[in-house]
Design an enzyme around this catalytic site. Structure first.
Site, mmCIF file in Angstrom:
data_model
loop_
_atom_site.group_PDB
_atom_site.id
_atom_site.type_symbol
_atom_site.label_atom_id
_atom_site.label_comp_id
_atom_site.label_asym_id
_atom_site.label_seq_id
_atom_site.Cartn_x
_atom_site.Cartn_y
_atom_site.Cartn_z
ATOM 1 N N HIS A 34 77.354 6.710 118.306
ATOM 2 C CA HIS A 34 76.501 6.113 117.286
ATOM 3 C C HIS A 34 75.157 5.697 117.873
ATOM 4 C CE1 HIS A 34 79.655 5.381 114.045
ATOM 5 N NE2 HIS A 34 80.332 5.915 115.049
ATOM 6 N N ASP A 94 73.807 1.575 110.464
ATOM 7 C CA ASP A 94 74.916 2.452 110.830
ATOM 8 C C ASP A 94 76.028 2.303 109.782
ATOM 9 O OD1 ASP A 94 76.353 3.970 113.171
ATOM 10 O OD2 ASP A 94 77.723 2.374 112.613
ATOM 11 N N HIS A 130 86.717 16.452 122.821
ATOM 12 C CA HIS A 130 87.462 15.622 121.876
ATOM 13 C C HIS A 130 86.892 15.720 120.464
ATOM 14 C CE1 HIS A 130 83.919 13.379 122.750
ATOM 15 N NE2 HIS A 130 84.258 12.346 122.017
ATOM 16 N N ALA A 154 89.804 8.781 115.185
ATOM 17 C CA ALA A 154 88.736 8.659 114.183
ATOM 18 C C ALA A 154 88.649 9.936 113.346
ATOM 19 C CB ALA A 154 87.407 8.300 114.850
#
Length: 467
Positions: free
Chosen positions: A3, A100, A349, A372
């Site tokens: 992020h 965000d 990943h 996630a």
């Protein structure tokens, strides 16, 4: 990191190409080495002002079983007073607040200070589609997805299979589900939504998000595809890793890394090592000690063997592979590695930041999602975009086996069967570059965003003069 990096790159882009004045507020955590280096290498303060908000303590409200996504939401909520204080003290109040995904609760502050409110989705447009659609779907449809493992249909988009679904949907009794639904509702209240993608990568999903008969009906906010925003290569950078890559043949090395937070179990780490050895390919592996909810896990993280192979790797592994492999503990300069001509494939990943870094360098991937939305990313990269193949735990197995690992990296690196994927990766690289070039789709999207903000600024100034 997935992020923080694109947020800083967005700020740099808005300053250098669209005449914004940008301040980036960063909620401090226990910084990893890569976070520390990123902040040290952050732009000149005259370009972007980076404000580190005080660390927040959530130890009084977090439990040992609290999921990481819930913890992030809690941290951002606790940081709101510090953010408000910083904005209040600014001599020139911002016109726009871009948050965000985890910061949408700051929209109330934006309303208070009469700022436009935008959200920056640092993942895919497909993930955005799921996020804003979830609060509106029929409970029965959601039950079919979770309980009966039926695909979840999103209007105008590819369906989400249960095996690829986002974590909160399979934890509906957990706080993370409540937090995620809240985020989806709040995103729909934004004045605009920025996404780290581009037209050529996700045309179908972006059309659905803009179509008022499909997902466009869920929000009046325009969607701005502004990607791919990734950390650029640091020119002239040197390291032991890059020096080793310099002497390897072109596109001969498979790079293995599971991001800033990914870890494998001890057994899976062993199988991965064995798979790389079995493939007989050159490799660069950023490896961390394994972690698992097992009292015996510490046994795999203590001591070294006679050839200095860490105890969590097979005995003698470094000795047997030293002519063609390099093992790097904890962290490596990923942007520079993926840009290196010796890299021919990436075992990843599928964090979106890592995925974009691979795409902008034309490197095909072996996808290995861990948590996630990474399973959604893996599905999109393999089946929709066509720049990757996927490894998965086979039915009845605990881990991805060494034979499957060896077969996957061999296919993506050298086999005829993987040639189309390698070609597609190089083609997509050019579309990524074009998107951010002047006149490209993402460049134009940020120009439109700049016009909207400038118009709002003039409107605010006009009201102030009228008063």
């Amino acid at each position: 990191m997935g992020h923080l990096i694109p947020v800083i790159e967005l700020g740099k882009n808005l300053v250098m190409h669209h005449n914004f004045d940008v301040t980036v507020f960063v909620v401090q955590t226990h910084a990893s080495i890569s976070q520390s280096q990123l902040l040290e290498l952050s732009p000149d303060p005259n370009l972007i002002n980076i404000v580190l908000l005080p660390p927040v303590d959530i130890s009084d409200i977090v439990q040992p079983t609290t999921l990481i996504l819930t913890q992030l939401a809690m941290m951002m909520r606790k940081a709101l007073p510090s953010l408000r204080s910083e904005i209040s003290s600014m001599k020139i109040r911002p016109t726009v607040l871009i948050v965000d995904l985890f910061g949408t609760e700051a929209f109330a502050m934006a309303n208070e200070f009469r700022m436009l409110k935008y959200v920056f989705i640092t993942s895919t447009a497909w993930f955005l589609a799921l996020t804003i659609y979830l609060p509106t779907i029929d409970r029965g449809e959601e039950d079919e997805h979770v309980n009966n493992q039926e695909p979840l249909n999103i209007p105008g988009c590819f369906p989400v299979r249960f095996k690829d679904t986002f974590e909160p949907l399979v934890n509906r009794d957990d706080q993370i589900y409540v937090e995620y639904v809240r985020m989806g509702k709040e995103i729909s209240m934004a004045d605009g939504i920025l996404v780290n993608t581009w037209r050529n990568l996700e045309p179908k999903t972006l059309r659905a998000l803009e179509d008022p008969k499909m997902l466009g009906r869920l929000t009046h906010a325009p969607v701005y595809p502004v990607g791919p925003l990734v950390r650029p290569v640091n020119p002239g950078s040197t390291s032991e890793v890059l020096t080793w890559l310099d002497v390897q043949p072109n596109e001969s090395v498979v790079y293995v890394s599971f991001g800033s937070g990914g870890t494998l179990s001890a057994k899976q780490t062993t199988e991965l090592a064995a798979g790389l050895e079995l493939s007989q390919l050159r490799f660069l592996w950023v490896v961390r000690p394994p972690f698992e909810y097992d009292a015996a896990a510490a046994l795999f993280r203590m001591g070294e063997r006679c050839d200095e192979t860490p105890s969590y790797l097979p005995d003698g592994f470094l000795t047997r592979t030293r002519e063609r492999g390099l093992v790097v503990p904890t962290w490596a300069p990923q942007a520079e590695i993926l840009d290196h001509p010796s890299i021919g494939g990436f075992v990843s990943h599928c964090g979106w930041n890592s995925s974009l870094e691979s795409i902008v360098n034309g490197v095909p991937m072996v996808t290995w999602p861990l948590y996630a939305e990474q399973r959604m990313n893996a599905a999109m990269l393999t089946e929709e975009v066509g720049v990757a193949i996927r490894v998965e735990v086979l039915s009845g197995k605990e881990v991805v086996g060494r034979e499957e690992i060896a077969a996957a990296v061999t296919k993506i690196m050298v086999e005829k069967e993987g040639e189309e994927i390698r070609v597609r990766a190089k083609t997509l690289k050019s579309t990524a570059k074009n998107a951010l070039s002047k006149g490209g789709s993402s460049y134009k999207a940020m120009d439109v965003l700049a016009d909207e903000c400038n118009n709002y600024q003039r409107c605010i100034q006009g009201r102030a003069l009228g008063a």
